[in-house]
Design a protein around this motif. Structure first.
Motif, PDB file in Angstrom:
ATOM      1  N   LYS A 456       0.826  -1.216   0.000  1.00  4.02           N
ATOM      2  CA  LYS A 456       0.000   0.000   0.000  1.00  4.02           C
ATOM      3  C   LYS A 456       0.858   1.262   0.000  1.00  4.02           C
ATOM      4  CE  LYS A 456      -4.237  -1.527   2.331  1.00  4.02           C
ATOM      5  NZ  LYS A 456      -5.159  -1.241   3.466  1.00  4.02           N
ATOM      6  N   TYR A 459       2.327   1.684  -3.495  1.00  9.30           N
ATOM      7  CA  TYR A 459       1.289   2.098  -4.440  1.00  9.30           C
ATOM      8  C   TYR A 459       0.920   3.569  -4.222  1.00  9.30           C
ATOM      9  CZ  TYR A 459      -3.218   2.041  -6.957  1.00  9.30           C
ATOM     10  OH  TYR A 459      -4.254   2.308  -7.813  1.00  9.30           O
ATOM     11  N   THR A 460       0.812   3.948  -2.970  1.00  6.88           N
ATOM     12  CA  THR A 460       0.431   5.326  -2.651  1.00  6.88           C
ATOM     13  C   THR A 460       1.487   6.311  -3.129  1.00  6.88           C
ATOM     14  OG1 THR A 460      -0.820   4.544  -0.730  1.00  6.88           O
ATOM     15  CG2 THR A 460      -0.258   6.882  -0.791  1.00  6.88           C
ATOM     16  N   LYS A 464       0.808   9.240  -5.801  1.00  9.06           N
ATOM     17  CA  LYS A 464       1.068  10.653  -5.505  1.00  9.06           C
ATOM     18  C   LYS A 464       1.919  11.291  -6.619  1.00  9.06           C
ATOM     19  CE  LYS A 464       2.008  11.669  -1.072  1.00  9.06           C
ATOM     20  NZ  LYS A 464       0.870  12.378  -0.484  1.00  9.06           N
ATOM     21  N   ARG A 585      -8.985   1.792  -4.664  1.00 11.51           N
ATOM     22  CA  ARG A 585      -8.901   2.547  -3.414  1.00 11.51           C
ATOM     23  C   ARG A 585      -8.271   1.741  -2.288  1.00 11.51           C
ATOM     24  NH1 ARG A 585     -14.543   4.015  -3.974  1.00 11.51           N
ATOM     25  NH2 ARG A 585     -14.732   2.537  -2.271  1.00 11.51           N
ATOM     26  N   LEU A 588      -4.665   2.234  -1.663  1.00 12.25           N
ATOM     27  CA  LEU A 588      -4.214   3.554  -1.228  1.00 12.25           C
ATOM     28  C   LEU A 588      -4.201   3.654   0.298  1.00 12.25           C
ATOM     29  CD1 LEU A 588      -6.157   5.863  -3.713  1.00 12.25           C
ATOM     30  CD2 LEU A 588      -3.654   5.732  -3.493  1.00 12.25           C
ATOM     31  N   ASP A 589      -3.144   4.253   0.808  1.00 12.49           N
ATOM     32  CA  ASP A 589      -3.107   4.661   2.213  1.00 12.49           C
ATOM     33  C   ASP A 589      -3.714   6.060   2.260  1.00 12.49           C
ATOM     34  OD1 ASP A 589      -2.606   5.468   4.773  1.00 12.49           O
ATOM     35  OD2 ASP A 589      -0.422   5.256   4.664  1.00 12.49           O
ATOM     36  N   VAL A 590      -5.008   6.109   2.471  1.00 14.30           N
ATOM     37  CA  VAL A 590      -5.721   7.384   2.383  1.00 14.30           C
ATOM     38  C   VAL A 590      -5.157   8.399   3.369  1.00 14.30           C
ATOM     39  CG1 VAL A 590      -7.971   8.507   2.643  1.00 14.30           C
ATOM     40  CG2 VAL A 590      -7.804   6.265   1.531  1.00 14.30           C
ATOM     41  N   LEU A 593      -2.568  10.753   1.963  1.00 14.46           N
ATOM     42  CA  LEU A 593      -2.943  11.674   0.890  1.00 14.46           C
ATOM     43  C   LEU A 593      -3.279  13.050   1.455  1.00 14.46           C
ATOM     44  CD1 LEU A 593      -5.307   9.391  -1.258  1.00 14.46           C
ATOM     45  CD2 LEU A 593      -2.839   9.759  -1.528  1.00 14.46           C
ATOM     46  N   GLU A 597      -4.904  15.848  -3.364  1.00 18.99           N
ATOM     47  CA  GLU A 597      -4.891  14.534  -4.015  1.00 18.99           C
ATOM     48  C   GLU A 597      -6.239  13.841  -3.889  1.00 18.99           C
ATOM     49  OE1 GLU A 597      -0.106  13.769  -3.178  1.00 18.99           O
ATOM     50  OE2 GLU A 597      -1.627  13.136  -1.728  1.00 18.99           O
TER      51      GLU A 597
END
Length: 633
Positions: A456, A459-460, A464, A585, A588-590, A593, A597
């Motif tokens: 994660k 990927y994040t 970004k 989603r 993603l490490d929300v 963000l 973003e």
């Protein structure tokens, strides 16, 4: 296969003059990135099938140079007796030859497969030890390649005005203005996509690239097309005649270049004779094959980039409209594929699926007809694309890669050896298609099980960088390499990076990799500023050898930007996404963000729903709505 090197060394020894080394380039007579099967000489001698690389065979060594996209692939594919040389890490081939070959050594190659700029660079390196670059009497690889595929007679088609947006007459008029400005008697055009673009034709001589093996020569009053005439239909012949283009056999280009140099090249279709205006220069692009260039006196050559590369890259309004529509249809195909793949992974493998996070619960062995492999999955994606209007084929071999295979940047699965899909591993799919109105290129990375915190985070960071580049605003005149750092910074912050460029131009039913611009840490050979109406991809990534690969890619168009200020009256540019497919989603490490973003992702996903809705059925649309639910809702 073990005898190939021995057979080549025997031919090197008996050659006149004897050769101390033989260079086998990747390219064909037109310096193409992708080549036909019969032109894959470097792959034949070495086993390495990547699109970029050059082989060197000496009396005692066999060396293969390639770039970071292919290090892992080359390690796996190179046959015994070959050594991998890594670009940016090992000495370049010209430096290695100059340093390691003897004084006065003779290096042979087929100079039809070598560009002018490469040959001249090598000759400069060779000068310090009086080494010589020579054209071999024949292509030595062809001599030992007993099963070399025969030349195919593939038909040429006219690329209609409804897709091209510009007539041949208009393009020739502009080209002749360039000749006049540079006081050139004519231009020799060897690059396949430039010939196709100029004459509004397409072909199928090179897999995935709708081009035809052909040369062109254009003078102030004449135009010539050098091609195997058997490939031309009555429609294409009429198209050529209407545009006053004389068709000649492919091999005639050699003698006609000499005639051009002596001002003796005339066309039966020209409505007026070549003017005696005192112009003596012949325009040759540095990418032209050295064999043709060598037929000219160097003081007669205007050696500078082709004037066709930039106008081809600057899409007109018809091309831009078609390209956007092609990407919408293509996005629908990708979503349909993800919906299908999600269901298959859940039903066949007990995966938690695209939306939930859990380890696979299915430990039972599957029947062969239920197993999904990298190839069978990518075949299904092609099936979805083939159902779309104007589909003509893929734009490159689909990179369908599971787990560790994803770390091979330009991995091409083979049906006999490819991996089975695994719900507990990352799946990277980089794919694209050729449509009559546009060429597409998209990458998404997904996980149908429970991704690790590390996956994660990686990927994040890639996401970004992808967003940062796509959101950039920059002054006119900015070169692509200046923007490259935007995509890498989030990776650099955590000590990660990737060994490939970040963006390339994309053609209109032409090559998926198109210059002269690009976004990379290394400036492209013919670098030009980014300009409004160019296309460019946005594709950062991260690859962990033995574990997984991550890449996210959209095609963008460069546009004029309205800014509050306009420092230096330069004008400013921005980029617009035209690729439509959701980002996963759950990868993603929300929390990592920033609001900008999150807002961008929510807006993009909302556009996906709206734009793709007309092309999806009810169940597919239900899936897409869930995949694009806004963060924070």
């Amino acid at each position: 296969m073990a005898d190939i090197l021995a057979d080549l060394r025997s031919l090197m020894s008996s050659h006149s003059p004897p050769l101390d080394a033989l260079v086998v380039p990747s390219e064909d007579y037109h310096q193409s990135e992708y080549v036909s099967e019969r032109d894959q000489r470097r792959a034949f001698v070495s086993g390495f099938t990547g699109s970029a690389g050059v082989a060197l065979i000496t009396k005692s060594e066999a060396l293969m140079w390639t770039d970071g996209r292919y290090f892992l692939q080359a390690e796996q594919q190179l046959r015994d007796g070959w050594k991998l040389m890594r670009l940016m890490e090992d000495p370049n081939i010209d430096v290695w030859m100059a340093d390691n070959l003897a004084v006065g050594a003779t290096v042979g190659t087929d100079t039809w497969c070598l560009s002018v700029d490469t040959a001249q660079k090598w000759e400069r390196a060779f000068s310090k030890k009086q080494q010589k670059l020579v054209q071999t009497s024949t292509n030595l690889v062809d001599e030992v390649w007993k099963s070399r595929p025969p030349a195919e007679v593939n038909h040429v088609i006219v690329h209609q005005l409804q897709f091209s947006g510009r007539s041949v007459a208009d393009k020739l008029k502009d080209l002749r203005e360039h000749l006049k400005q540079e006081k050139a008697r004519g231009i020799v055009i060897t690059t396949l996509d430039e010939v196709a673009w100029l004459y509004n034709i397409r072909g199928s001589d090179v897999p995935y690239c709708p081009v035809v093996h052909a040369f062109a020569i254009v003078t102030p009053v004449s135009a010539f097309f050098y091609v195997d005439k058997r490939k031309l239909s009555s429609e294409v012949n009429s198209h050529m005649k209407e545009n006053e283009i004389e068709v000649r056999e492919y091999d005639n280009v050699s003698s006609d270049v000499i005639h051009l140099a002596s001002n003796q090249l005339t066309s039966t279709l020209a409505k007026k004779n070549e003017a005696e205006d005192g112009h003596n220069l012949i325009w040759v692009d540095p990418r032209c094959c050295f064999a043709l260039y060598s037929k000219l006196n160097s003081d007669q050559v205007l050696l500078q980039p082709s004037p066709l590369a930039l106008p081809k890259a600057l899409k007109n309004s018809v091309e831009m409209d078609g390209l956007k529509k092609a990407h919408i249809r293509d996005g629908a195909a990708v979503v349909q594929y993800l919906v299908w793949l999600d269901k298959q992974m859940q039903d066949n493998y007990g995966a938690s699926g695209y939306f939930k996070e859990a380890e696979s619960t299915n430990n039972k062995s599957l029947k062969d007809n239920m197993k999904l492999t990298e190839v069978s999955a990518s075949d299904k994606l092609e099936e979805f694309r083939a159902s779309k209007e104007y589909f003509k084929g893929l734009s490159f071999p689909t990179i369908s890669s599971v787990g560790a295979n994803g770390a091979i940047i330009h991995y091409t699965p083979d049906a006999k050896t490819c991996a089975e899909l695994d719900p507990n591993k990352m799946y990277l799919c980089d794919s694209g298609a050729q449509y009559l109105d546009g060429t597409t290129d998209i990458t998404r990375t997904v996980h149908f099980g429970k991704p690790s915190a590390h996956e994660k985070a990686c990927y994040t960071a890639v996401f970004k960088g992808h967003v940062a580049l796509g959101n950039a605003r920059f002054p006119c005149g900015t070169m692509g390499p200046t923007l490259d750092i935007l995509a890498r910074l989030p990776l650099w912050k955590v000590g990660l990076d990737y060994r490939h460029g970040t963006g390339h131009g994309v053609g209109i039913f032409l090559n998926v990799h198109e210059g002269p611009h690009g976004i990379s840490y290394r400036p492209p050979p013919r670098n030009v500023p980014l300009q409004a109406s160019m296309t460019v991809t946005d594709e950062p990534g991260y690859y962990e050898d033995g574990n997984f690969g991550i890449r996210l890619e959209n095609v963008l168009i460069v546009k004029d930007a309205d800014t509050e200020f306009n420092f230096g009256n330069k004008g400013y540019l921005k980029m617009e996404h035209i690729t439509w497919a959701p980002y996963q989603r759950k990868l993603l490490d929300v929390g990592a963000l920033v609001p900008e973003e999150i807002n961008w992702l929510n807006t993009y996903h909302s556009q996906c729903r709206e734009i793709l809705a007309p092309f999806l059925n009810e169940s597919e649309m239900t899936w897409l709505k869930q995949a694009t639910e806004p963060i924070g809702a």
